[in-house]
Design a protein around this motif. Structure first.
Motif, PDB file in Angstrom:
ATOM      1  N   ARG A 170       0.764  -1.296  -0.150  1.00 24.62           N
ATOM      2  CA  ARG A 170      -0.156   0.069  -0.060  1.00 24.62           C
ATOM      3  C   ARG A 170       0.866   1.256  -0.083  1.00 24.62           C
ATOM      4  NH1 ARG A 170      -5.328  -0.822   2.343  1.00 24.62           N
ATOM      5  NH2 ARG A 170      -5.808  -3.093   2.226  1.00 24.62           N
ATOM      6  N   GLU A 171       2.035   1.233   0.663  1.00 29.32           N
ATOM      7  CA  GLU A 171       2.746   2.178   0.895  1.00 29.32           C
ATOM      8  C   GLU A 171       3.362   2.836  -0.366  1.00 29.32           C
ATOM      9  OE1 GLU A 171       4.714   2.619   4.912  1.00 29.32           O
ATOM     10  OE2 GLU A 171       6.472   3.032   3.715  1.00 29.32           O
ATOM     11  N   VAL A 172       3.889   2.012  -1.261  1.00 32.14           N
ATOM     12  CA  VAL A 172       4.500   1.828  -2.567  1.00 32.14           C
ATOM     13  C   VAL A 172       3.525   1.928  -3.812  1.00 32.14           C
ATOM     14  CG1 VAL A 172       6.849   1.356  -1.593  1.00 32.14           C
ATOM     15  CG2 VAL A 172       5.373  -0.477  -2.540  1.00 32.14           C
ATOM     16  N   ALA A 173       2.523   1.558  -3.527  1.00 27.67           N
ATOM     17  CA  ALA A 173       1.330   1.490  -4.759  1.00 27.67           C
ATOM     18  C   ALA A 173       1.468   2.779  -5.302  1.00 27.67           C
ATOM     19  CB  ALA A 173      -0.070   1.069  -4.031  1.00 27.67           C
ATOM     20  N   GLY A 174       1.213   2.598  -6.664  1.00 19.71           N
ATOM     21  CA  GLY A 174       1.311   3.788  -7.669  1.00 19.71           C
ATOM     22  C   GLY A 174       2.809   4.046  -8.050  1.00 19.71           C
ATOM     23  N   SER A 175       3.937   3.436  -7.452  1.00 15.14           N
ATOM     24  CA  SER A 175       5.032   3.904  -8.085  1.00 15.14           C
ATOM     25  C   SER A 175       5.427   2.677  -9.051  1.00 15.14           C
ATOM     26  CB  SER A 175       6.071   3.459  -6.946  1.00 15.14           C
ATOM     27  OG  SER A 175       5.972   2.350  -6.572  1.00 15.14           O
ATOM     28  N   GLY A 176       4.612   1.654  -9.129  1.00 13.00           N
ATOM     29  CA  GLY A 176       4.816   0.317 -10.183  1.00 13.00           C
ATOM     30  C   GLY A 176       5.609  -0.523  -9.472  1.00 13.00           C
ATOM     31  N   LEU A 177       5.953  -0.365  -8.247  1.00 13.35           N
ATOM     32  CA  LEU A 177       6.558  -1.312  -7.254  1.00 13.35           C
ATOM     33  C   LEU A 177       5.593  -2.385  -6.528  1.00 13.35           C
ATOM     34  CD1 LEU A 177       9.083  -2.928  -5.971  1.00 13.35           C
ATOM     35  CD2 LEU A 177       9.204  -0.710  -4.184  1.00 13.35           C
ATOM     36  N   THR A 178       5.500  -3.472  -7.009  1.00 17.68           N
ATOM     37  CA  THR A 178       4.443  -4.613  -6.397  1.00 17.68           C
ATOM     38  C   THR A 178       5.448  -5.337  -5.240  1.00 17.68           C
ATOM     39  OG1 THR A 178       4.976  -6.414  -7.918  1.00 17.68           O
ATOM     40  CG2 THR A 178       3.211  -4.553  -8.395  1.00 17.68           C
ATOM     41  N   VAL A 179       4.416  -5.823  -4.344  1.00 20.30           N
ATOM     42  CA  VAL A 179       5.009  -6.711  -3.201  1.00 20.30           C
ATOM     43  C   VAL A 179       4.042  -7.706  -2.907  1.00 20.30           C
ATOM     44  CG1 VAL A 179       6.085  -6.330  -0.709  1.00 20.30           C
ATOM     45  CG2 VAL A 179       5.771  -4.330  -2.208  1.00 20.30           C
ATOM     46  N   ASN A 180       4.775  -8.913  -3.032  1.00 27.40           N
ATOM     47  CA  ASN A 180       3.754 -10.052  -2.817  1.00 27.40           C
ATOM     48  C   ASN A 180       4.452 -11.433  -2.150  1.00 27.40           C
ATOM     49  OD1 ASN A 180       1.086  -9.333  -4.371  1.00 27.40           O
ATOM     50  ND2 ASN A 180       2.747  -8.800  -5.922  1.00 27.40           N
ATOM     51  N   VAL A 181       3.773 -12.398  -1.908  1.00 21.39           N
ATOM     52  CA  VAL A 181       4.355 -13.398  -1.181  1.00 21.39           C
ATOM     53  C   VAL A 181       3.664 -14.688  -1.994  1.00 21.39           C
ATOM     54  CG1 VAL A 181       4.075 -14.774   0.916  1.00 21.39           C
ATOM     55  CG2 VAL A 181       4.222 -12.371   1.097  1.00 21.39           C
ATOM     56  N   VAL A 182       4.528 -15.381  -2.383  1.00 20.37           N
ATOM     57  CA  VAL A 182       4.043 -16.893  -2.737  1.00 20.37           C
ATOM     58  C   VAL A 182       4.284 -17.775  -1.750  1.00 20.37           C
ATOM     59  CG1 VAL A 182       4.725 -18.813  -4.537  1.00 20.37           C
ATOM     60  CG2 VAL A 182       4.759 -16.168  -5.243  1.00 20.37           C
ATOM     61  N   ALA A 183       3.008 -18.612  -1.313  1.00 20.16           N
ATOM     62  CA  ALA A 183       3.212 -19.246  -0.129  1.00 20.16           C
ATOM     63  C   ALA A 183       2.867 -20.782  -0.402  1.00 20.16           C
ATOM     64  CB  ALA A 183       2.366 -18.738   0.893  1.00 20.16           C
ATOM     65  N   PRO A 184       3.991 -21.787  -0.357  1.00 23.30           N
ATOM     66  CA  PRO A 184       3.743 -22.954  -0.860  1.00 23.30           C
ATOM     67  C   PRO A 184       3.272 -23.672   0.464  1.00 23.30           C
ATOM     68  CG  PRO A 184       6.007 -22.450  -1.056  1.00 23.30           C
ATOM     69  CD  PRO A 184       5.415 -20.983  -0.279  1.00 23.30           C
ATOM     70  N   GLY A 185       2.551 -24.937  -0.144  1.00 19.63           N
ATOM     71  CA  GLY A 185       2.158 -25.797   1.073  1.00 19.63           C
ATOM     72  C   GLY A 185       3.514 -26.853   1.330  1.00 19.63           C
ATOM     73  N   ALA A 186       3.363 -27.824   1.078  1.00 14.15           N
ATOM     74  CA  ALA A 186       4.528 -28.691   1.133  1.00 14.15           C
ATOM     75  C   ALA A 186       5.243 -28.959  -0.287  1.00 14.15           C
ATOM     76  CB  ALA A 186       4.238 -30.218   1.679  1.00 14.15           C
ATOM     77  N   VAL A 187       6.549 -28.774  -0.374  1.00 13.22           N
ATOM     78  CA  VAL A 187       7.185 -28.719  -1.570  1.00 13.22           C
ATOM     79  C   VAL A 187       8.389 -29.977  -1.380  1.00 13.22           C
ATOM     80  CG1 VAL A 187       8.584 -27.375  -3.367  1.00 13.22           C
ATOM     81  CG2 VAL A 187       7.002 -26.226  -1.852  1.00 13.22           C
ATOM     82  N   ALA A 188       8.734 -30.935  -2.605  1.00 13.47           N
ATOM     83  CA  ALA A 188       9.632 -31.863  -2.442  1.00 13.47           C
ATOM     84  C   ALA A 188      11.237 -31.184  -2.415  1.00 13.47           C
ATOM     85  CB  ALA A 188       9.508 -32.780  -3.638  1.00 13.47           C
ATOM     86  N   THR A 189      11.550 -30.748  -1.491  1.00 15.34           N
ATOM     87  CA  THR A 189      12.935 -30.104  -1.449  1.00 15.34           C
ATOM     88  C   THR A 189      13.714 -30.548  -0.210  1.00 15.34           C
ATOM     89  OG1 THR A 189      12.439 -28.144   0.099  1.00 15.34           O
ATOM     90  CG2 THR A 189      11.882 -28.055  -2.264  1.00 15.34           C
ATOM     91  N   THR A 237      -0.941 -12.639  -1.102  1.00 16.75           N
ATOM     92  CA  THR A 237      -0.382 -14.020  -0.735  1.00 16.75           C
ATOM     93  C   THR A 237      -1.106 -14.873  -1.655  1.00 16.75           C
ATOM     94  OG1 THR A 237       0.430 -13.322   1.353  1.00 16.75           O
ATOM     95  CG2 THR A 237       0.391 -15.409   1.005  1.00 16.75           C
ATOM     96  N   LEU A 238      -0.355 -15.329  -2.576  1.00 20.18           N
ATOM     97  CA  LEU A 238      -0.823 -16.570  -3.312  1.00 20.18           C
ATOM     98  C   LEU A 238      -0.447 -17.879  -2.707  1.00 20.18           C
ATOM     99  CD1 LEU A 238       0.366 -15.443  -6.967  1.00 20.18           C
ATOM    100  CD2 LEU A 238      -1.673 -15.013  -5.908  1.00 20.18           C
ATOM    101  N   TYR A 239      -1.087 -18.723  -2.422  1.00 25.51           N
ATOM    102  CA  TYR A 239      -1.130 -20.031  -1.628  1.00 25.51           C
ATOM    103  C   TYR A 239      -1.239 -21.222  -2.677  1.00 25.51           C
ATOM    104  CZ  TYR A 239      -2.072 -17.375   2.540  1.00 25.51           C
ATOM    105  OH  TYR A 239      -2.130 -16.642   3.532  1.00 25.51           O
ATOM    106  N   VAL A 240      -0.002 -21.658  -2.957  1.00 27.25           N
ATOM    107  CA  VAL A 240       0.214 -22.576  -4.173  1.00 27.25           C
ATOM    108  C   VAL A 240       0.549 -23.945  -3.346  1.00 27.25           C
ATOM    109  CG1 VAL A 240       1.753 -23.206  -5.933  1.00 27.25           C
ATOM    110  CG2 VAL A 240       1.741 -20.756  -5.222  1.00 27.25           C
ATOM    111  N   ASN A 241      -0.662 -24.732  -2.886  1.00 22.15           N
ATOM    112  CA  ASN A 241      -0.607 -25.783  -1.793  1.00 22.15           C
ATOM    113  C   ASN A 241      -1.182 -26.939  -2.350  1.00 22.15           C
ATOM    114  OD1 ASN A 241      -3.081 -24.768  -1.834  1.00 22.15           O
ATOM    115  ND2 ASN A 241      -3.250 -24.213   0.161  1.00 22.15           N
ATOM    116  N   GLY A 242      -1.651 -27.000  -3.595  1.00 25.37           N
ATOM    117  CA  GLY A 242      -2.388 -28.322  -4.038  1.00 25.37           C
ATOM    118  C   GLY A 242      -3.725 -28.583  -3.276  1.00 25.37           C
ATOM    119  N   GLY A 243      -4.345 -27.409  -2.701  1.00 26.29           N
ATOM    120  CA  GLY A 243      -5.544 -27.446  -2.120  1.00 26.29           C
ATOM    121  C   GLY A 243      -5.337 -27.942  -0.521  1.00 26.29           C
ATOM    122  N   TRP A 244      -4.365 -27.867  -0.133  1.00 28.91           N
ATOM    123  CA  TRP A 244      -4.020 -28.404   1.348  1.00 28.91           C
ATOM    124  C   TRP A 244      -4.534 -27.185   2.251  1.00 28.91           C
ATOM    125  CZ3 TRP A 244       1.250 -28.465   3.843  1.00 28.91           C
ATOM    126  CH2 TRP A 244       1.405 -29.275   5.131  1.00 28.91           C
TER     127      TRP A 244
END
Ligand SMILES: NC(=O)c1ccc[n+]([C@@H]2O[C@H](COP(=O)([O-])OP(=O)(O)OC[C@H]3O[C@@H](n4cnc5c(N)ncnc54)[C@H](OP(=O)(O)O)[C@@H]3O)[C@@H](O)[C@H]2O)c1
Length: 246
Positions: A170-189, A237-244
């Motif tokens: 919100r603070e930097v909106a309008g400047s073109g700078l986006t701030v996001n989170v990609v939030a995995p569930g369980a990843v094979a790592t 925050t995008l939850y990339v979690n296979g529906g978990w």
């Protein structure tokens, strides 16, 4: 060899990790130049740099070291010149009861996932605000939303990444700078390498898709968020979690 214009340089923290490396490969395929951060696994980072230099000779790739549990991070402005995106894919967890964690262990998790990245963002802010399509992406976790027993501090720092992105976007909106989170569930790592085959089977059963994610399935969303055309998605925050779980 691609003739498309490069969107610029991304600095990827945790590029020597499984998810970070997958992010670098996808960004390179989309014409990004990349500064690849490593901590212990210098050889992994250097090998990836060599592969990317070979596959994408018109882009620039370099590796750099940093311990992000230290309060003094690398100086981004001096070290990297111009850059358009910061990706925070570094991180570890500490699997134990909250009551048995030392103050030092708690401090280190906050430093690595949150406090050092925030310092780095403060350093980078002026430069990112000058860009037409500046980008910040954290690799967070589903546990930041739902919480996990035995990973209480980890859940707290991951939740804090999401709260930070909500507010700072919100603070930097309008400047073109986006701030996001990609939030995995369980990843094979490597992060899940300590689980027994029985534990992993039980985990797979809980996940509606019936399997853990592959690192590239997380990287896909990070690379999409970095796309210059992705200006309209911020503070999410995008939850990339296979529906978990969520
Ligand atoms: N795997 C999962 O199931 C999962 C689920 C949700 C969220 N995540 C998140 O995804 C991110 C990447 O995890 P991953 O699964 O790719 O794990 P990984 O393969 O173990 O990679 C971890 C990365 O963090 C770096 N790192 C560790 N300690 C560090 C320190 N003190 N200072 C700087 N860098 C440090 C490592 O560097 P070196 O290897 O060079 O030491 C490596 O690049 C983490 O933030 C994690 O919390 C993972």
């Amino acid at each position: 060899m691609s003739k498309q214009k490069s969107p610029g340089r991304a600095i990827v923290f945790g590029a020597s990790g499984n998810i970070g490396a997958a992010i670098c490969r996808q960004l390179a395929a989309k014409n990004w130049s990349i500064s690849l951060h490593y901590f212990h696994h210098r050889e992994v980072a250097l090998q990836l740099v060599n592969t990317l230099r070979h596959d994408y000779p018109n882009q620039d790739f370099q590796a750099f070291f940093g311990d992000l549990t230290q309060a003094l991070p690398p100086d981004l402005g001096q070290t990297f010149g111009d850059f358009q995106a910061l990706v925070f894919a570094q991180g570890t967890t500490d699997y134990q009861l909250f009551s048995t964690m030392s103050a030092d262990q708690i401090q280190q998790l906050f430093q690595l996932h949150l406090l050092t990245p925030l310092q780095l963002i403060r350093q980078a802010e002026a430069k990112l605000l000058q860009q037409a399509h500046g980008r910040i992406v954290f690799v967070g976790s589903i546990y930041g939303a739902v919480g996990s027993a035995m990973e209480v501090t980890y859940s707290a720092v991951k939740g804090a990444q999401t709260s930070f992105a909500n507010a700072y976007a919100r603070e930097v909106a309008g400047s073109g700078l986006t701030v996001n989170v990609v939030a995995p569930g369980a990843v094979a790592t490597a992060m899940n390498a300590e689980f027994s085959e029985n534990d992993l089977a039980a985990l797979r059963e809980e996940i509606p898709l019936g399997r853990l994610a592959q690192p590239q399935e997380i990287a896909l969303w990070v690379s999409n968020l970095l796309d210059p055309q992705a200006d309209y998605l911020t503070g999410q925050t995008l939850y990339v979690n296979g529906g978990w779980l969520k």
